[in-house]
Design an enzyme around this catalytic site. Structure first.
Site, mmCIF file in Angstrom:
data_model
loop_
_atom_site.group_PDB
_atom_site.id
_atom_site.type_symbol
_atom_site.label_atom_id
_atom_site.label_comp_id
_atom_site.label_asym_id
_atom_site.label_seq_id
_atom_site.Cartn_x
_atom_site.Cartn_y
_atom_site.Cartn_z
ATOM 1 N N LYS A 22 0.837 -1.210 0.000
ATOM 2 C CA LYS A 22 0.000 0.000 0.000
ATOM 3 C C LYS A 22 0.869 1.255 0.000
ATOM 4 O O LYS A 22 0.680 2.157 -0.808
ATOM 5 C CB LYS A 22 -0.898 0.002 1.252
ATOM 6 C CG LYS A 22 -1.495 1.357 1.571
ATOM 7 C CD LYS A 22 -2.315 1.353 2.838
ATOM 8 C CE LYS A 22 -1.569 1.606 4.101
ATOM 9 N NZ LYS A 22 -1.214 3.009 4.396
ATOM 10 N N ASN A 23 1.829 1.294 0.925
ATOM 11 C CA ASN A 23 2.590 2.541 1.079
ATOM 12 C C ASN A 23 3.511 2.823 -0.101
ATOM 13 O O ASN A 23 3.910 3.970 -0.304
ATOM 14 C CB ASN A 23 3.386 2.520 2.392
ATOM 15 C CG ASN A 23 2.479 2.711 3.591
ATOM 16 O OD1 ASN A 23 1.303 3.039 3.436
ATOM 17 N ND2 ASN A 23 3.004 2.508 4.787
ATOM 18 N N CYS A 116 -3.446 12.990 13.466
ATOM 19 C CA CYS A 116 -3.786 11.618 13.102
ATOM 20 C C CYS A 116 -4.141 10.866 14.372
ATOM 21 O O CYS A 116 -4.124 11.431 15.459
ATOM 22 C CB CYS A 116 -2.661 10.954 12.309
ATOM 23 S SG CYS A 116 -1.476 10.091 13.299
ATOM 24 N N ARG A 121 1.042 14.784 13.317
ATOM 25 C CA ARG A 121 2.041 14.304 12.350
ATOM 26 C C ARG A 121 2.290 15.476 11.419
ATOM 27 O O ARG A 121 1.548 15.690 10.468
ATOM 28 C CB ARG A 121 1.528 13.072 11.595
ATOM 29 C CG ARG A 121 1.733 11.783 12.374
ATOM 30 C CD ARG A 121 1.067 10.625 11.706
ATOM 31 N NE ARG A 121 1.760 10.148 10.530
ATOM 32 C CZ ARG A 121 1.244 9.257 9.691
ATOM 33 N NH1 ARG A 121 0.043 8.775 9.903
ATOM 34 N NH2 ARG A 121 1.927 8.857 8.638
ATOM 35 N N ASP A 310 5.844 0.708 11.890
ATOM 36 C CA ASP A 310 4.578 0.068 11.499
ATOM 37 C C ASP A 310 4.475 -1.390 11.969
ATOM 38 O O ASP A 310 3.468 -2.051 11.717
ATOM 39 C CB ASP A 310 4.406 0.126 9.975
ATOM 40 C CG ASP A 310 4.192 1.544 9.484
ATOM 41 O OD1 ASP A 310 3.839 2.411 10.302
ATOM 42 O OD2 ASP A 310 4.384 1.792 8.271
ATOM 43 N N ARG A 402 -8.023 -0.416 5.527
ATOM 44 C CA ARG A 402 -7.183 0.552 4.808
ATOM 45 C C ARG A 402 -5.921 -0.108 4.278
ATOM 46 O O ARG A 402 -5.376 0.330 3.263
ATOM 47 C CB ARG A 402 -6.764 1.691 5.739
ATOM 48 C CG ARG A 402 -7.882 2.566 6.190
ATOM 49 C CD ARG A 402 -7.350 3.696 6.996
ATOM 50 N NE ARG A 402 -6.319 4.409 6.241
ATOM 51 C CZ ARG A 402 -5.580 5.394 6.719
ATOM 52 N NH1 ARG A 402 -5.748 5.790 7.943
ATOM 53 N NH2 ARG A 402 -4.675 5.967 5.965
HETATM 54 N N1 EPU Z 1 8.109 14.490 10.236
HETATM 55 C C1 EPU Z 1 8.220 15.820 10.570
HETATM 56 N N2 EPU Z 1 7.808 16.750 9.667
HETATM 57 C C2 EPU Z 1 7.305 16.411 8.451
HETATM 58 C C3 EPU Z 1 7.195 15.050 8.114
HETATM 59 C C4 EPU Z 1 7.602 14.100 9.034
HETATM 60 O O1 EPU Z 1 8.691 16.165 11.655
HETATM 61 O O2 EPU Z 1 6.965 17.312 7.677
HETATM 62 C C5 EPU Z 1 8.538 13.464 11.203
HETATM 63 C C6 EPU Z 1 7.377 12.597 11.684
HETATM 64 O O3 EPU Z 1 6.692 13.185 12.756
HETATM 65 C C7 EPU Z 1 8.086 11.308 12.060
HETATM 66 C C8 EPU Z 1 9.244 11.234 11.068
HETATM 67 O O4 EPU Z 1 9.371 12.546 10.526
HETATM 68 O O5 EPU Z 1 8.619 11.405 13.352
HETATM 69 C C9 EPU Z 1 9.065 10.260 9.937
HETATM 70 O O6 EPU Z 1 7.770 10.421 9.345
HETATM 71 P P1 EPU Z 1 7.555 10.208 7.789
HETATM 72 O O7 EPU Z 1 7.332 11.513 7.152
HETATM 73 O O8 EPU Z 1 8.656 9.348 7.258
HETATM 74 O O9 EPU Z 1 6.194 9.397 7.760
HETATM 75 P P2 EPU Z 1 5.066 9.473 6.644
HETATM 76 O O10 EPU Z 1 5.677 9.615 5.315
HETATM 77 O O11 EPU Z 1 4.031 10.448 7.063
HETATM 78 C C10 EPU Z 1 5.040 6.913 6.164
HETATM 79 C C11 EPU Z 1 4.029 5.818 6.173
HETATM 80 C C12 EPU Z 1 3.655 5.474 7.612
HETATM 81 C C13 EPU Z 1 4.920 5.090 8.378
HETATM 82 C C14 EPU Z 1 5.966 6.204 8.278
HETATM 83 C C15 EPU Z 1 7.287 5.869 8.916
HETATM 84 C C16 EPU Z 1 2.765 6.120 4.154
HETATM 85 C C17 EPU Z 1 1.494 6.493 3.520
HETATM 86 N N3 EPU Z 1 2.834 6.231 5.462
HETATM 87 O O12 EPU Z 1 4.415 8.042 6.775
HETATM 88 O O13 EPU Z 1 2.804 4.347 7.541
HETATM 89 O O14 EPU Z 1 4.604 4.865 9.720
HETATM 90 O O15 EPU Z 1 6.206 6.515 6.874
HETATM 91 O O16 EPU Z 1 7.855 4.764 8.288
HETATM 92 O O17 EPU Z 1 3.686 5.699 3.480
HETATM 93 C C18 EPU Z 1 1.065 2.896 8.207
HETATM 94 O O18 EPU Z 1 1.203 2.303 7.121
HETATM 95 O O19 EPU Z 1 0.375 2.426 9.153
HETATM 96 C C19 EPU Z 1 1.744 4.180 8.392
HETATM 97 C C20 EPU Z 1 1.365 5.047 9.318
#
Ligand code: EPU
Length: 434
Positions: A22-23, A116, A121, A310, A402
């Site tokens: 999915k991701n 979230c 987030r 995750d 999801r």
């Molecule tokens: N962060 C910031 N600022 C930002 C973006 C991220 O401080 O603008 C921080 C976050 O708070 C976190 C860290 O950076 O502490 C990493 O977050 P990241 O941006 O990598 O996460 P994401 O891209 O929002 C994806 C997955 C999540 C998974 C995370 C971490 C998708 C759609 N989502 O989220 O998946 O937990 O990477 O690997 O790809 C799930 O599948 O259940 C899920 C939540």
């Protein structure tokens, strides 16, 4: 609403196929908007998040249709560069539209996602990164309104701190069609990002340093449609490995097929082996043999190739199945512990303090009525239900839908007594007849 009803204590046996990721699929869908014409994406799972994101693409003007195991995205006409609140609030990854629409149309109006299920987030890195490429950005009624002066971004350099999967993808999408070159420092190297880069390259993007912490992008005016096949879901693989370790028959092998074990990262594999579960890795398979008794192994999540956040909720259930005490520390999302009070209703003895939960194992879990709070929390409740005595009812499984394709079909084909039922969450309990 729907729930899963699990009669615990049945062993997991046989072989389970891993669905498409999915991701990884979501960035590929966003990337397809960068090319006028029909992009063919293979191996896209049938999940609620994919349906939601297909709708987001359609709002912008794309035609999205199911084709076999994949999707066809016709992005010939992208005429409404907007991602509405109603959809972004359902699924944060819709924020990928910021980079995709800027890259394709030179402008975008995308709702901010808000909080979230387990806390804030932020998307500050997405916005600052895109600003660093030369976009002007305003906030209007909860929407990020972005535009590129002259219709195309200039390109620029941005350092992510912390490294972020989503921000790396968004900046990549926007930078691919910029006038000049860009550089993403401390870029995410998660497989989802690498797969997205590979698709962009197949579409004609000029990228260097793919899979490293520094990605260089040489902008091109337009990308071309491509045919691209998505990878298997690494989090589903990790979830089923944990399922096999806790619910498999000791000494008997459960085989997970259509997998890409390399995507799980070293830390998970190492921790998994330390539990005493035997794990035989093939090219596309992982065979897990449960030991007589699992050993408690404490883990700390981290960015790839660290232990995936995750998989930490599922790991807490594994710890509950081991004699002794172990802990889960989440350095990525320090407050992702909503599953713990629900697991406690099933007899899991766990104490959260800061970004750490300590789990005391060694007691038999008991079935209960519990409630999903997010995607990974919900699957942890299913795992607990599989090893609990009695019956577990996992409510609000729209969270689970999801991200886990046909979960109950896959598990029941391997011996687990699990079924889906409708229920009325707001029904008032009745007093039994005297
Ligand atoms: N962060 C910031 N600022 C930002 C973006 C991220 O401080 O603008 C921080 C976050 O708070 C976190 C860290 O950076 O502490 C990493 O977050 P990241 O941006 O990598 O996460 P994401 O891209 O929002 C994806 C997955 C999540 C998974 C995370 C971490 C998708 C759609 N989502 O989220 O998946 O937990 O990477 O690997 O790809 C799930 O599948 O259940 C899920 C939540």
């Amino acid at each position: 609403m729907e729930k899963l009803v699990i009669r615990g204590g049945q062993p997991l046996q046989g072989s389970l196929p891993i669905s498409a990721s999915k991701n990884a699929a979501l960035p590929l869908m966003a990337a397809s908007l960068l090319a006028p014409g029909v992009t063919r994406l293979g191996n896209i799972p049938r999940l609620r998040d994919i349906t939601t994101f297909s709708h987001v693409l359609r709002i912008a003007g794309a035609e999205v249709t199911r084709s076999g195991d994949g999707l066809e995205v016709d992005a010939s006409r992208i005429f409404f560069p907007e991602a509405p609140y109603e959809l972004v609030k359902k699924m944060r990854a819709s924020f990928y539209m910021l980079g995709a629409l800027l890259g394709r149309c030179g402008k975008a109006r995308v709702s901010l996602p808000g909080g979230c299920a387990w806390g804030p987030r932020p998307v500050n890195l997405h916005i600052d990164g895109i600003k660093a490429l030369g976009a002007s950005i305003d906030l209007d009624e909860g929407y990020v309104v972005a535009s590129s002066p002259g219709g195309r971004l200039d390109g620029g350099t941005f350092k992510l701190d912390p490294s972020s999967v989503g921000a790396t993808v968004n900046i990549l999408l926007a930078a691919s069609t910029a006038r000049g070159g860009s550089r993403i420092e401390n870029a995410a190297i998660e497989p989802d990002v690498v797969v997205c880069c590979e698709m962009l390259q197949a579409m004609g993007a000029r990228l260097g340093g793919v899979g490293t912490r520094t990605i260089e992008v040489e902008g091109v005016p337009l990308l071309r449609p491509a045919a691209f096949s998505n990878c298997p879901d690494r989090i589903e693989l990790g979830t089923f490995m944990i399922a096999a370790a806790i619910a498999g028959i000791p000494g008997e092998t459960v085989t997970l097929t259509r997998a890409h074990p390399g995507h799980l990262g070293e830390d998970f594999m190492e921790a998994f082996r330390q539990t005493g579960a035997d794990c035989d890795i093939g090219a596309n398979t992982v065979s897990v043999t449960a030991p007589e008794e699992l050993t408690s192994v404490s883990i700390t999540t981290g960015i790839y190739p660290g232990f995936p956040t995750d998989l930490q909720a599922q790991w807490s259930v594994l710890l509950a199945c081991c004699p002794g005490t172990g802990s889960v520390t989440d350095t990525v999302y320090g407050d992702r512990f909503n599953h713990i009070p629900e697991l406690a209703r099933m007899g899991v003895r766990a104490q959260v303090s800061g970004n750490r939960v300590v789990v005391k194992g060694g007691t038999q879990l008991k079935g209960a009525r519990v409630m999903s709070t997010d995607l990974r929390a919900s699957v942890s409740l299913v795992l607990a239900g599989m090893v609990a005595s009695g019956t577990t009812h996992v409510g609000r499984i729209y969270h689970l839908d999801r991200g886990y394709e046909k979960l109950e079909d896959k598990l029941s084909a391997c011996g687990i007594d699990i079924r889906r039922e409708r229920y009325d969450e707001f029904a008032t309990p009745q007093r039994p007849d005297p």
